[in-house]
Design a protein around this motif. Sequence first.
Motif, mmCIF file in Angstrom:
data_model
loop_
_atom_site.group_PDB
_atom_site.id
_atom_site.type_symbol
_atom_site.label_atom_id
_atom_site.label_comp_id
_atom_site.label_asym_id
_atom_site.label_seq_id
_atom_site.Cartn_x
_atom_site.Cartn_y
_atom_site.Cartn_z
ATOM 1 N N GLN A 1 55.979 -9.482 -24.534
ATOM 2 C CA GLN A 1 55.691 -9.700 -23.483
ATOM 3 C C GLN A 1 55.336 -8.573 -22.428
ATOM 4 O OE1 GLN A 1 59.643 -11.209 -22.064
ATOM 5 N NE2 GLN A 1 59.533 -13.323 -23.235
ATOM 6 N N ALA A 2 56.150 -7.425 -22.574
ATOM 7 C CA ALA A 2 55.476 -6.262 -21.731
ATOM 8 C C ALA A 2 53.944 -5.778 -22.029
ATOM 9 C CB ALA A 2 56.471 -5.071 -22.075
ATOM 10 N N LEU B 1 51.651 -8.104 -20.243
ATOM 11 C CA LEU B 1 51.782 -8.019 -18.849
ATOM 12 C C LEU B 1 51.481 -6.605 -18.274
ATOM 13 C CD1 LEU B 1 55.265 -10.209 -18.278
ATOM 14 C CD2 LEU B 1 53.114 -10.943 -17.797
ATOM 15 N N SER C 1 51.090 -6.027 -14.982
ATOM 16 C CA SER C 1 51.862 -6.606 -13.751
ATOM 17 C C SER C 1 52.885 -5.552 -13.425
ATOM 18 C CB SER C 1 52.713 -7.652 -14.361
ATOM 19 O OG SER C 1 53.958 -8.254 -13.830
ATOM 20 N N SER C 2 53.604 -5.713 -12.426
ATOM 21 C CA SER C 2 54.402 -4.552 -11.749
ATOM 22 C C SER C 2 55.764 -4.663 -12.622
ATOM 23 C CB SER C 2 54.744 -4.882 -10.331
ATOM 24 O OG SER C 2 55.110 -6.113 -9.798
ATOM 25 N N ASP C 3 56.097 -6.098 -13.075
ATOM 26 C CA ASP C 3 57.329 -5.834 -14.043
ATOM 27 C C ASP C 3 57.032 -5.328 -15.221
ATOM 28 O OD1 ASP C 3 58.279 -7.358 -12.037
ATOM 29 O OD2 ASP C 3 57.730 -9.305 -12.884
ATOM 30 N N SER C 4 55.999 -5.102 -15.709
ATOM 31 C CA SER C 4 55.859 -4.481 -17.204
ATOM 32 C C SER C 4 56.647 -3.346 -17.525
ATOM 33 C CB SER C 4 54.307 -4.199 -17.596
ATOM 34 O OG SER C 4 53.820 -3.367 -16.934
ATOM 35 N N LEU D 1 59.584 -2.182 -16.175
ATOM 36 C CA LEU D 1 60.931 -2.462 -16.478
ATOM 37 C C LEU D 1 61.052 -3.335 -17.763
ATOM 38 C CD1 LEU D 1 62.693 -3.570 -13.206
ATOM 39 C CD2 LEU D 1 63.160 -1.523 -14.623
ATOM 40 N N ILE D 2 60.043 -4.224 -18.119
ATOM 41 C CA ILE D 2 60.333 -4.848 -19.519
ATOM 42 C C ILE D 2 60.023 -3.761 -20.511
ATOM 43 C CG2 ILE D 2 59.177 -6.769 -20.778
ATOM 44 C CD1 ILE D 2 58.317 -7.970 -18.358
ATOM 45 N N ASN E 1 63.430 -1.902 -20.992
ATOM 46 C CA ASN E 1 64.369 -2.746 -21.633
ATOM 47 C C ASN E 1 64.032 -2.697 -23.113
ATOM 48 O OD1 ASN E 1 66.445 -4.169 -19.422
ATOM 49 N ND2 ASN E 1 64.508 -4.374 -18.543
#
Length: 458
Positions: free
Chosen positions: A253-254, A257, A260-263, A265-266, A269
């Motif tokens: 997923q990371a 993405l 993406s700004s979420d990558s 943290l992903i 994790n």
Amino acid sequence: MNNSPITTSIFDLFKVGPGPSSSHTIGPMKAAFDFLQRIRQLPESIRQEANAIQVHLYGSLSATGKGHGTDRAVVAGLLGWQPESTDPVALLALLKDPTTSYPVQIGEKTVALKPEHIHFERKKYDSPFANTVVFELTSGGKPVFSEEYYSIGGGFIVRKGEETAEPSSANLPYPYQTMKELKNQLTVHALTLEQLMLANEMALTGRPAKEINQRIDLIMDFMHKAVRRGLRHTGTLPGSIKLRRKAPVLYQQARGLVQSSDSFLIFLNAYCLAASEENAAGGIVVTAPTSGASGVIPGLTYLARHHFHYDKATLRKGMWAAAAVGFLVKHNASISGAEMGCMGEIGTASAMGAAFLTYCAGKPIEAVEAAAEIGIEHHLGMTCDPIGGYVQIPCIERNAMGAVKAYNAFLLATAGTPANQKISLDAVIKVMKATGRDMSTKYKETSEAGLALSATEC
């Protein structure tokens, strides 16, 4: 608090061994190996008389020892295996057949160790530590020689009668017991943190600087191998919970993405879950400071290496900062889940991770202290209540959450003036110790309360 300077080696804090638990797997294996060496030194007359070995487990070793593989660990130790060289596949194969008897070599003869010789004693045992294991060499069911050991967290063990036995601090060039004393040594001698820590390590172990640096690099290599294995391995973890691995899915997923700004943290994790899932599967990990918390520092160092592109020298600096915090907690409170609950494991790892990030970023010791304090402060009172006695729920996700908190502690500590931090690291460690002392034993690695009971459908 101990009244002597800290004499822990960085390679005692960061140890290589099989999962899933430093206190339940690595510690008992080391104790069993030590007992094996001692019975091999007994007079021939005693060894000839003996015909079996009995093992008695107390405290949380008894309560959650099955799920943590403690029985396999003591068999491995008595067979002469050591944590750093154990084949995890061979370890998991032990005790699969309940009819198997294991021959333990003591000199020219062998004595029997059978599965029924390992006793999970749920009764209370008068002991100075929560996790106790008693080994008995027996003849006709009666002990002819015995030893008592305490597994005190992070794979550290103490043998009864040697509770105060510690390496000598006489030759330490820069002794300290607290963060206040550590900072004073840095100021008085105009040293950097890594200079002080390296000098003490050289005096403590007798190893030259080059070898110490190479060993730190090797420790990080073991950490990152665990991350990479965890990112590849799919399927279900061992045990009755049937928990499916999540790290490979998060990692994909990371990667999808990446813009993406979420990558960010992903990715973090995924790295932490990967190492922690490897630990839960019984793979080779590094205690950081424990096996139950062996996803936090590996995840953060992997992120620092592959996303921040820090070089080896910078990563080693960060590891010294992490070690300093781990030493302070171990010396003045405890890193054991059986003593402190999960604040002793994940709380300490998060504080160590926060110190690592802060020092790698070139921040001063005051900011390192503030980051570590924030890391512990926001884990105070965290229970250790693993479902089924397995280091899986909530342990695996808790590693990822501890790493995220470490990163946030780094941000908070470097956002303002560290001198304005109202609570010192020394103060919060004292609070940690008091909190652990007041916490019910039901919430300290026994699986007798909390999530261990509220999610019985798992």
